[in-house]
Design a protein around this motif. Structure first.
Motif, PDB file in Angstrom:
ATOM      1  N   GLU A  98       0.829  -1.207   0.000  1.00 30.20           N
ATOM      2  CA  GLU A  98       0.000   0.000   0.000  1.00 30.20           C
ATOM      3  C   GLU A  98       0.862   1.257   0.000  1.00 30.20           C
ATOM      4  N   THR A 142       0.240  -0.839 -11.943  1.00 27.67           N
ATOM      5  CA  THR A 142      -0.134  -2.163 -11.456  1.00 27.67           C
ATOM      6  C   THR A 142       1.031  -2.722 -10.658  1.00 27.67           C
ATOM      7  N   ILE A 143       0.752  -3.182  -9.463  1.00 19.44           N
ATOM      8  CA  ILE A 143       1.791  -3.794  -8.626  1.00 19.44           C
ATOM      9  C   ILE A 143       1.449  -5.266  -8.428  1.00 19.44           C
ATOM     10  N   GLN A 165       2.128   1.693  -3.450  1.00 15.99           N
ATOM     11  CA  GLN A 165       1.048   2.108  -4.345  1.00 15.99           C
ATOM     12  C   GLN A 165       0.747   3.591  -4.217  1.00 15.99           C
TER      13      GLN A 165
END
Length: 321
Positions: free
Chosen positions: A18, A28-29, A21
């Motif tokens: 998180e 996109t992870i 991100q």
């Protein structure tokens, strides 16, 4: 438009994902260390954090590879396909520095264990033997030579000063460093070794450090000195180190790394009473992922998305580290 992709080839806590991100909200992870995951995701990943053996087949050997930057999950980069990465102009940053606390603690655990014969007493305990075992050595006031004065070497030097030790260091440039009383260049290794009661190797493995320590170097050390290697096994000519231990050219060794890993069952090192073996675990710590992500990956990622070259632990392909 296809989203840019970051592949973290490790099993990391969702809370860390998180945080990453937040830096790249439109990316996109994908995470996961299993090959089934990364072999599918690697070909179109722009950034890979945590290189795995075999990844080059899905990235560097592909004409359609999207790879622009690799952030390793380890300090050492000698196991990576450096020539291919360099030829493809892939940026490379390491996890150098993440190990400074656990590895410096391991160095001193090995040094103190050998000095105060903890390894001998553990063996005696197993056989219920009450024996003094000729305990006499102290670490205070002795001289330590630290080969490699990066983050690990500097933290080791700092701890050594708490024991009142004289600290000698070796680095290629010879540039002075805090907590190190005298710095030697790599060309002055033979001048450094005879001065030391302890020699600790914290160097990366490169063409220049491969087999840096062999018969000649062990003969130059005091026969009362202890040798600690947490760098890489191939920095040492292992057979010649074993002979030095057998012949009393050095008093003992604490070893976390070996030429072949796992260490073979037929290695005489297992049976030597003046050797402490750890299974390449010196850098293990509960804070590993946190430090790689918060201290290295995220700051580098912020630079990267802003069009800058990631600056933390940038690897120089010519130097190999």
């Amino acid at each position: 438009m296809t989203a840019r992709k970051l592949l973290i080839a490790q099993n990391v806590d969702a809370a860390y994902v998180e945080k990453v991100q937040e830096v790249i909200p439109e990316w996109t992870i994908v995470t996961g260390k299993d090959k089934e995951i990364w072999q599918k995701e690697a070909p179109d990943a722009e950034v890979i954090a945590g290189w795995k053996k075999g990844m080059e087949d899905y990235t560097l050997d592909s004409e359609n590879s999207s790879l622009k930057w690799v952030q390793t999950w380890s300090a050492g980069v000698n196991s990576l396909p450096l020539d291919k990465l360099s030829s493809k102009n892939v940026l490379l940053t390491s996890a150098n520095g993440v190990h400074a606390f656990p590895i410096s603690e391991t160095i001193f655990a090995l040094m103190l264990g050998l000095t105060r014969k903890i390894h001998t007493y553990v063996r005696n305990q197993q056989s219920k033997t009450w024996d003094h075992s000729n305990l006499k050595l102290e670490i205070h006031g002795k001289t330590i030579g630290i080969l490699g004065t990066g983050a690990i070497g500097k933290e080791t030097a700092k701890i050594a000063k708490a024991f009142g030790m004289r600290v000698l260091g070796m680095r290629h440039s010879g540039k002075p460093e805090e907590y190190i009383d005298k710095m030697y260049t790599s060309d002055e290794l033979h001048d450094l070794l005879p001065e030391c009661d302890y020699v600790a190797v914290t160097l990366p493995l490169t063409e220049k450090t491969h087999h840096l320590l062999g018969q000649k170097e062990f003969q130059l050390m005091k026969n009362s000195s202890f040798f600690i290697n947490i760098g890489r096994g191939d920095i040492v000519v292992e057979e010649e180190m074993i002979e030095a231990l057998k012949n009393g050219e050095i008093a003992g060794a604490g070893l976390d790394v070996f030429e072949t890993e796992p260490l073979g069952n037929n290695s005489p090192l297992w049976e030597m009473e003046n050797v402490i073996i750890t299974p390449h675990t010196a850098g293990s710590t509960q804070y590993y992922d946190q430090r790689v992500i918060e201290d290295i990956l995220i700051p580098n990622l912020k630079e990267y998305v802003n069009g800058k070259t990631p600056s933390i632990n940038a690897v120089d392909y010519k130097k190999g580290y």
